[in-house]
Write a protein that holds these residues in place. Structure first.
Motif, PDB file in Angstrom:
ATOM      1  N   ILE A 140      24.047  57.544  77.087  1.00  0.00           N
ATOM      2  CA  ILE A 140      23.789  56.245  77.713  1.00  0.00           C
ATOM      3  C   ILE A 140      23.482  56.494  79.178  1.00  0.00           C
ATOM      4  O   ILE A 140      24.137  57.296  79.839  1.00  0.00           O
ATOM      5  CB  ILE A 140      25.010  55.304  77.592  1.00  0.00           C
ATOM      6  N   GLN A 141      22.457  55.807  79.705  1.00  0.00           N
ATOM      7  CA  GLN A 141      22.100  55.935  81.109  1.00  0.00           C
ATOM      8  C   GLN A 141      22.431  54.639  81.843  1.00  0.00           C
ATOM      9  O   GLN A 141      22.545  53.568  81.239  1.00  0.00           O
ATOM     10  CB  GLN A 141      20.607  56.222  81.268  1.00  0.00           C
ATOM     11  N   ASN A 142      22.574  54.728  83.163  1.00  0.00           N
ATOM     12  CA  ASN A 142      22.763  53.532  83.973  1.00  0.00           C
ATOM     13  C   ASN A 142      21.486  52.691  83.983  1.00  0.00           C
ATOM     14  O   ASN A 142      20.378  53.223  83.854  1.00  0.00           O
ATOM     15  CB  ASN A 142      23.157  53.882  85.403  1.00  0.00           C
ATOM     16  N   ALA A 143      21.660  51.411  84.162  1.00  0.00           N
ATOM     17  CA  ALA A 143      20.520  50.502  84.206  1.00  0.00           C
ATOM     18  C   ALA A 143      19.979  50.397  85.626  1.00  0.00           C
ATOM     19  O   ALA A 143      20.612  50.816  86.588  1.00  0.00           O
ATOM     20  CB  ALA A 143      20.931  49.130  83.690  1.00  0.00           C
ATOM     21  N   THR A 144      18.787  49.811  85.761  1.00  0.00           N
ATOM     22  CA  THR A 144      18.199  49.577  87.075  1.00  0.00           C
ATOM     23  C   THR A 144      18.574  48.184  87.560  1.00  0.00           C
ATOM     24  O   THR A 144      18.763  47.268  86.745  1.00  0.00           O
ATOM     25  CB  THR A 144      16.670  49.701  86.990  1.00  0.00           C
ATOM     26  N   ARG A 175      17.432  39.243  68.783  1.00  0.00           N
ATOM     27  CA  ARG A 175      17.337  38.362  69.945  1.00  0.00           C
ATOM     28  C   ARG A 175      17.754  39.098  71.216  1.00  0.00           C
ATOM     29  O   ARG A 175      17.206  38.868  72.291  1.00  0.00           O
ATOM     30  CB  ARG A 175      18.203  37.114  69.738  1.00  0.00           C
ATOM     31  N   LEU A 176      18.764  39.981  71.105  1.00  0.00           N
ATOM     32  CA  LEU A 176      19.156  40.778  72.266  1.00  0.00           C
ATOM     33  C   LEU A 176      18.005  41.661  72.734  1.00  0.00           C
ATOM     34  O   LEU A 176      17.689  41.723  73.924  1.00  0.00           O
ATOM     35  CB  LEU A 176      20.368  41.643  71.922  1.00  0.00           C
ATOM     36  N   VAL A 177      17.376  42.345  71.773  1.00  0.00           N
ATOM     37  CA  VAL A 177      16.279  43.254  72.116  1.00  0.00           C
ATOM     38  C   VAL A 177      15.125  42.479  72.744  1.00  0.00           C
ATOM     39  O   VAL A 177      14.545  42.889  73.755  1.00  0.00           O
ATOM     40  CB  VAL A 177      15.823  44.027  70.870  1.00  0.00           C
ATOM     41  N   SER A 178      14.805  41.331  72.163  1.00  0.00           N
ATOM     42  CA  SER A 178      13.681  40.545  72.673  1.00  0.00           C
ATOM     43  C   SER A 178      13.966  39.945  74.046  1.00  0.00           C
ATOM     44  O   SER A 178      13.046  39.545  74.758  1.00  0.00           O
ATOM     45  CB  SER A 178      13.334  39.429  71.687  1.00  0.00           C
ATOM     46  N   SER A 179      15.253  39.875  74.429  1.00  0.00           N
ATOM     47  CA  SER A 179      15.592  39.321  75.741  1.00  0.00           C
ATOM     48  C   SER A 179      15.354  40.329  76.861  1.00  0.00           C
ATOM     49  O   SER A 179      15.512  39.998  78.037  1.00  0.00           O
ATOM     50  CB  SER A 179      17.055  38.866  75.764  1.00  0.00           C
ATOM     51  N   GLY A 180      14.991  41.566  76.511  1.00  0.00           N
ATOM     52  CA  GLY A 180      14.625  42.547  77.515  1.00  0.00           C
ATOM     53  C   GLY A 180      15.767  43.368  78.056  1.00  0.00           C
ATOM     54  O   GLY A 180      15.613  44.021  79.091  1.00  0.00           O
ATOM     55  N   VAL A 181      16.925  43.407  77.363  1.00  0.00           N
ATOM     56  CA  VAL A 181      18.048  44.190  77.862  1.00  0.00           C
ATOM     57  C   VAL A 181      17.840  45.669  77.554  1.00  0.00           C
ATOM     58  O   VAL A 181      17.031  46.039  76.707  1.00  0.00           O
ATOM     59  CB  VAL A 181      19.377  43.712  77.227  1.00  0.00           C
ATOM     60  N   GLN A 182      18.586  46.509  78.268  1.00  0.00           N
ATOM     61  CA  GLN A 182      18.545  47.959  78.034  1.00  0.00           C
ATOM     62  C   GLN A 182      19.586  48.285  76.973  1.00  0.00           C
ATOM     63  O   GLN A 182      20.785  48.184  77.209  1.00  0.00           O
ATOM     64  CB  GLN A 182      18.841  48.703  79.337  1.00  0.00           C
ATOM     65  N   LEU A 183      19.139  48.670  75.799  1.00  0.00           N
ATOM     66  CA  LEU A 183      20.025  48.777  74.644  1.00  0.00           C
ATOM     67  C   LEU A 183      19.910  50.153  74.001  1.00  0.00           C
ATOM     68  O   LEU A 183      18.810  50.685  73.833  1.00  0.00           O
ATOM     69  CB  LEU A 183      19.682  47.674  73.641  1.00  0.00           C
ATOM     70  N   THR A 227      24.438  45.338  61.796  1.00  0.00           N
ATOM     71  CA  THR A 227      23.475  46.162  62.508  1.00  0.00           C
ATOM     72  C   THR A 227      24.056  47.552  62.731  1.00  0.00           C
ATOM     73  O   THR A 227      25.257  47.761  62.567  1.00  0.00           O
ATOM     74  CB  THR A 227      23.169  45.564  63.884  1.00  0.00           C
ATOM     75  N   PRO A 228      23.229  48.501  63.150  1.00  0.00           N
ATOM     76  CA  PRO A 228      23.794  49.730  63.700  1.00  0.00           C
ATOM     77  C   PRO A 228      24.633  49.381  64.930  1.00  0.00           C
ATOM     78  O   PRO A 228      24.442  48.340  65.557  1.00  0.00           O
ATOM     79  CB  PRO A 228      22.550  50.545  64.085  1.00  0.00           C
ATOM     80  N   ASN A 229      25.571  50.247  65.296  1.00  0.00           N
ATOM     81  CA  ASN A 229      26.320  50.039  66.534  1.00  0.00           C
ATOM     82  C   ASN A 229      25.374  50.080  67.728  1.00  0.00           C
ATOM     83  O   ASN A 229      24.397  50.841  67.731  1.00  0.00           O
ATOM     84  CB  ASN A 229      27.380  51.136  66.706  1.00  0.00           C
ATOM     85  N   PHE A 230      25.651  49.262  68.737  1.00  0.00           N
ATOM     86  CA  PHE A 230      24.807  49.303  69.921  1.00  0.00           C
ATOM     87  C   PHE A 230      25.639  49.068  71.170  1.00  0.00           C
ATOM     88  O   PHE A 230      26.736  48.517  71.138  1.00  0.00           O
ATOM     89  CB  PHE A 230      23.666  48.283  69.837  1.00  0.00           C
ATOM     90  N   VAL A 231      25.096  49.542  72.298  1.00  0.00           N
ATOM     91  CA  VAL A 231      25.670  49.317  73.618  1.00  0.00           C
ATOM     92  C   VAL A 231      24.554  48.815  74.523  1.00  0.00           C
ATOM     93  O   VAL A 231      23.489  49.441  74.598  1.00  0.00           O
ATOM     94  CB  VAL A 231      26.286  50.600  74.207  1.00  0.00           C
ATOM     95  N   VAL A 232      24.792  47.687  75.198  1.00  0.00           N
ATOM     96  CA  VAL A 232      23.855  47.166  76.188  1.00  0.00           C
ATOM     97  C   VAL A 232      24.377  47.549  77.576  1.00  0.00           C
ATOM     98  O   VAL A 232      25.568  47.409  77.854  1.00  0.00           O
ATOM     99  CB  VAL A 232      23.715  45.638  76.076  1.00  0.00           C
ATOM    100  N   VAL A 233      23.484  48.056  78.415  1.00  0.00           N
ATOM    101  CA  VAL A 233      23.845  48.437  79.777  1.00  0.00           C
ATOM    102  C   VAL A 233      23.202  47.432  80.745  1.00  0.00           C
ATOM    103  O   VAL A 233      21.979  47.289  80.772  1.00  0.00           O
ATOM    104  CB  VAL A 233      23.366  49.863  80.110  1.00  0.00           C
TER     105      VAL A 233
END
Length: 529
Positions: A140-144, A175-183, A227-233
């Protein structure tokens, strides 16, 4: 004179005809009613035969699951490994819905709930165990930065939340992915599966009050997809009560506490450079903490261990601190109260859980972490100490009205019926999380009333037995769902509202029957070694 004779005769004939017609009508009606009763009896006998067949089929499925779980005890349940799947780059943001890894469930094409051949929860559990090494998120990387100001929470603030139970987890992730988050994501895209009914059900009225609970209890009902497990940063965000506020949007913590009125304005947030978002308004409850929030921590466990600068949100209750410090091994100084107001330079947000139900993959990850740290076992035959020929029946007690009034009579009858068995009655209030987990892992059979006293059944060995006393009107199926997911032998006895003038009692004979059958399963399992 002759005319009078004929007149009387005519009257007699008419009366005879009327009575004859009435008799024939009544006879025909009686015959029709008799025929109807015979048909009802035939249907009843046929229904009984169908139920007997269903019970036999359920027992057969349970035995098949037992065999699979015993065979699976060597699969992906050992030391942790950070493992990337070939062809997948986890070091960059995921721009779209991730493709799931190759999975026997996906390949067999048995995932359509409308299909004739349906995937069962036993199949799903076995498949996830086979692929558990692929569930962990390797990098996992830090977000901008997004350059947001402190958002003003209004009724019109867009809320990205999981609409339960109508919305599948896959739709929420989309919906999370389409919202533009870093996932970042890893694991298996689990399709809907058929849950089997309780292995053994004691007669009683189960008049549950909520529609979704009725759907969960129905035999052959469908478990939701996962879903598969996910982490949003997130970068440069505010957090309150488990909600993440990013610019003009709010992301729910999942669980049971996500109504429109739960999101409150933020006035004086405390800043931390990094934080893991955990908890909601119900996280102070033992069950909700262990089932809806701890599995989310298991998804982030590797990364929280690697980066000690990440603060961990949690209830400041003793049981939650005991879990994080004593069981999971984190430093006490990293814990910050989940109800506080915070601004995080970088915030980590993992897969939210269902209200009252943990998802299977995070649940198995949590077991893997806890069992490795405490030296516990997933299956009966892994532990050499289980060679002891005396089974253990555990009664986790409560102090409220859910505890059956005839508890003492039940235990006395069980001790009389099974003198060779060890019985342990214990109220675990005040015990450390570690001691409670170890107690449930040692038990072969757990018998208890519905409530948080049963929450640690998540750490029982595969194929052990749980007997739950379910309230007739508030029959929340959360422990049934957990048992079905984890391959436990689940048995339900309805807690009567009123029996012979006594409130909150269960039939002693039914409890004895369930324990007798569970002991037979234990002996069969023990004989297989």
């Amino acid at each position: 004179m002759r005319l009078q004779y004929f007149a009387v005769l005519a009257v007699v004939v008419c009366i005879f005809g009327v009575f004859t017609t009435y008799y024939v009508t009544v006879t025909n009606a009686s015959n029709a009613k008799l025929q109807e009763l015979l048909e009802v009896q035939t249907l009843s006998l046929r229904r009984i035969a169908e139920l007997e067949t269903a019970v036999d089929r359920t027992l057969s499925v349970s035995e098949e699951l037992s065999n699979r779980l015993v065979a699976a005890r060597h699969i992906s349940l050992g030391p942790f490994k950070t493992q990337e799947r070939p062809g997948t780059d986890h070091r960059a943001p995921t721009p779209a819905m991730p493709s799931p890894p190759a999975s026997p469930i996906m390949e067999k094409g048995l995932v359509n709930p409308k299909a004739n051949s349906k995937m069962t929860t036993a199949d799903v559990l076995h498949d996830v165990l086979r692929n558990l090494a692929q569930v962990r998120i390797p990098a996992i990387q830090n977000a901008t930065p997004r350059g947001c100001q402190l958002p003003e929470v209004r009724p019109t603030t867009p809320r990205v939340k999981w609409i339960q139970p109508q919305e599948p987890t896959t739709m929420f992730l989309s919906r999370l992915v389409s919202s533009g988050v870093q996932l970042y994501s890893s694991g298996i895209a689990m399709q809907p599966a058929v849950r089997q009914p309780p292995v053994c059900y004691s007669a009683g009225k189960l008049l549950v009050e909520k529609v979704q609970w009725k759907a969960w209890w129905a035999p052959g009902s469908i478990s939701p997809a996962e879903t598969p497990n996910f982490v949003v940063v997130f970068r440069d965000v505010w957090v309150k009560g488990g909600w993440v506020l990013e610019c003009n949007r709010a992301f729910t913590a999942g669980g049971c506490y996500q109504s429109e009125g739960d999101l409150k304005p933020i006035s004086n947030p405390k800043h931390f450079e990094k934080g893991f978002v955990l908890g909601d308004g119900w996280a102070h409850g033992y069950f909700h903490w262990t089932q809806e929030h701890l599995p989310r921590l298991a998804i982030m466990y590797d990364h929280l261990q690697a980066d000690t600068t990440i603060k961990i949100m949690a209830p400041m209750a003793n049981f939650a601190i005991s879990y994080i410090v004593d069981v999971l091994g984190f430093n006490r100084s990293r814990i910050i109260g989940h109800a506080g107001e915070y601004h995080f330079g970088t915030a980590f947000y993992s897969t939210p859980m269902l209200c009252g139900h943990a998802l299977l993959q995070p649940l198995l990850l949590l077991r893997q972490v806890v069992f490795k740290r405490l030296g516990l076992y997933h299956t009966f035959s892994e532990n050499p100490d289980d060679a002891i020929s005396v089974p253990l029946v555990l009664f986790p007690l409560r102090n409220d009205t859910r505890q059956p009034q005839n508890h003492d009579a039940i235990v006395a009858e069980l001790r009389k019926s099974f003198p060779e068995v060890r019985f342990w009655e214990q109220n675990f209030r005040g015990w450390t999380a570690r001691r409670q987990i170890e107690a449930f892992n040692r038990a072969d059979i757990v018998v208890g009333a519905h409530g948080a006293n049963l929450a640690n059944m998540v750490y029982m060995k595969f194929n052990t037995t749980i007997v739950e006393f379910v309230p007739g009107r508030t029959g929340n199926p959360c422990y049934y769902g957990m048992a079905i997911r984890l391959g436990l032998d689940y048995r339900m006895v309805v807690l009567a509202d009123k029996v012979q003038g006594q409130v909150n009692t269960v039939p002693t004979s039914e409890v004895v029957r369930h324990v007798r059958e569970a002991l037979a399963r234990w002996r069969q399992r023990s004989s297989r070694g």
